[in-house]
Design an enzyme around this catalytic site. Structure first.
Site: not given
Ligand code: NVA
Ligand code: CP
Length: 330
Positions: A136, A106, A133, A270, A315, A229
C-alpha cells in the site's frame, strides 16, 4: 539496483533508494501499460496468492499485475485449502516453493508472513498483516509523487487508529523518505513506542520528522496530505465498533479539517472507506449509532482534493514493480 530474490515483508527492510527505485519502476510500468507496450518478461512463471483476510484491491492488483507480466496465478483461500488447519505455515512454504516462483500472503500476525518467508525459497510478499501494509505504501508514495512532483519535506497527517498496519507503515515510509509524519489520534491509539523510536532513527538519516498529537488543528495546519483508514480493521471483534466510534469520531476527516490544511492539500485513504451508509456494515452502524459516515465525510471523499481512486489504481502498478524487481524480470 538489484532486488532479485528479496522478500517484501515490511519497508523497514528497504533503504530509501530501494523504495524510490520501486516507485520509479512502477511509474515506468504504468506508462508502458497506458501506451499499450507489453512487459511480459516473466512468461512461464507462476505465483501463489494466499488471502486469510478478504481483499478487493490487493488481490486484483496481484492478479492483474501477474497476468500483465506473463505469469499464472493461483488464489488460495485458507477455508478451501489445508493452510493452518492440516498443514503448518512452514510446510506450506516448502510445498509452494516447489511449484511457484513467488508467494503473496495476507493475514494476521507479521510473524506468520515471516515464518512463510523463512521456509520458502522464493520471494514472499506481504499483502497486509495486522502490523504492516507495505505494498500500500508504494502506491501511496507513487500517488504523492504524481501529485506534488516531490516527496521529501511534505507533511502527511494520519488521523485515526495509528497503531495498526496502515498507520505503522505510513510512519515507516515517511521517516525513510524524509517526510514529516504526524499521527493525530487519542493517546491510546498512538503507535507502539519501540516502532516510533526506530522510525526516529530513520528520520535522523533522512531529515524527516515524527509528531504524535491529540490536537487536530495543530496536526493539520500546514498539512500537504491528510490520510485516514477504517476505525475497525479486518480481524478485530465486532463488539469494538461502539468504542471506536466514540473514541475516533473527533478525528473524522471533515471539510472543516481539510480547510485548515495547505491550499493544495490532498486527501488519501487506502480503502475500503465508510464515507456513507451504502455498505452492509456502514448501514448497520448508521442505524445503531445515528451516524452518516465514519472516518471521512462523503463531502471530503468525493471532493476534488480526494485522490483515493488514483491511489487504488496505483496498487496494481506498484505491486507489478515489486514482483518484477524481486523475480528479476528486468
Ligand atoms: N487497517 C485496514 C486496512 C485495510 C486495507 C485493515 O486492516 O482492515
Ligand atoms: N487497500 C487495500 O488493501 O484494499 P483491499 O483490502 O481491498 O485489498
Amino acid at each position: 539496483m538489484n532486488l532479485k530474490g528479496r522478500d517484501f515483508l515490511t519497508l523497514k527492510d528497504f533503504t530509501k533508494e530501494e523504495i524510490l527505485y520501486l516507485v520509479d519502476l512502477a511509474a515506468e510500468l504504468k506508462q508502458k501499460k497506458k501506451k499499450g507496450i507489453p512487459v511480459d518478461t516473466l512468461r512461464g512463471k507462476n505465483v501463489a496468492l494466499i488471502f486469510e483476510k478478504t481483499s478487493t484491491r490487493t488481490r486484483c492488483a496481484f492478479e492483474v499485475a501477474a497476468h500483465d507480466l506473463g505469469m499464472g496465478t493461483t488464489y488460495l483461500d485458507p477455508e478451501a485449502s489445508q493452510i493452518g488447519k492440516k498443514e503448518s505455515i512452514a510446510d506450506t512454504a516448502r510445498v509452494l516453493s516447489g511449484m511457484f516462483d513467488g508467494i503473496e500472503y495476507r493475514g494476521y500476525g507479521q510473524e506468520i508472513v515471516e515464518e512463510l518467508a523463512e521456509n520458502a525459497n522464493v520471494p514472499v510478499w506481504n499483502g497486509l498483516t495486522n502490523e504492516y501494509h507495505p505494498t500500500q505504501m508504494l502506491a501511496d508514495v507513487l500517488t504523492i509523487k504524481e501529485h506534488f512532483g516531490r516527496i521529501e519535506g511534505l507533511k502527511l497527517v494520519y488521523m485515526g487508529d495509528a497503531r495498526y498496519n496502515t498507520g505503522n507503515s505510513l510512519m515507516i515510509v515517511c521517516s525513510k523518505l524524509g517526510m514529516n509524519f504526524v499521527a493525530c489520534a487519542p493517546k491510546a491509539y498512538f503507535p507502539n513506542p519501540a516502532l516510533v523510536a526506530q522510525c526516529e532513527e530513520y528520520c535522523e538519516k533522512s531529515g524527516g520528522s515524527i509528531v504524535l498529537t491529540e490536537q487536530v488543528t495543530a496536526a493539520v495546519t500546514g498539512a500537504d496530505i491528510v490520510y485516514t483508514d477504517v476505525w475497525v480493521s479486518m480481524g478485530e471483534p465486532d463488539d469494538i465498533w461502539e468504542e471506536r466510534i466514540r473514541d475516533l469520531s473527533p478525528y473524522k476527516v471533515t471539510l472543516d479539517v481539510m480547510n485548515q490544511t495547505k491550499e493544495d492539500a490532498i486527501f488519501m485513504h487506502c480503502l475500503p472507506a465508510f464515507h456513507d451508509l451504502k455498505t452492509k456494515v456502514g448501514s448497520e452502524m448508521g442505524r445503531r449509532f445515528n451516524i452518516r459516515d465514519m472516518e471521512v465525510t462523503d463531502g471530503v471523499f468525493k471532493s476534488s482534493k480526494s485522490v483515493v481512486f488514483a491511489e487504488a489504481e496505483n496498487r496494481m502498478h506498484t505491486i507489478k514493480a515489486v514482483m518484477a524487481a524481486t523475480l528479476g524480470a528486468l
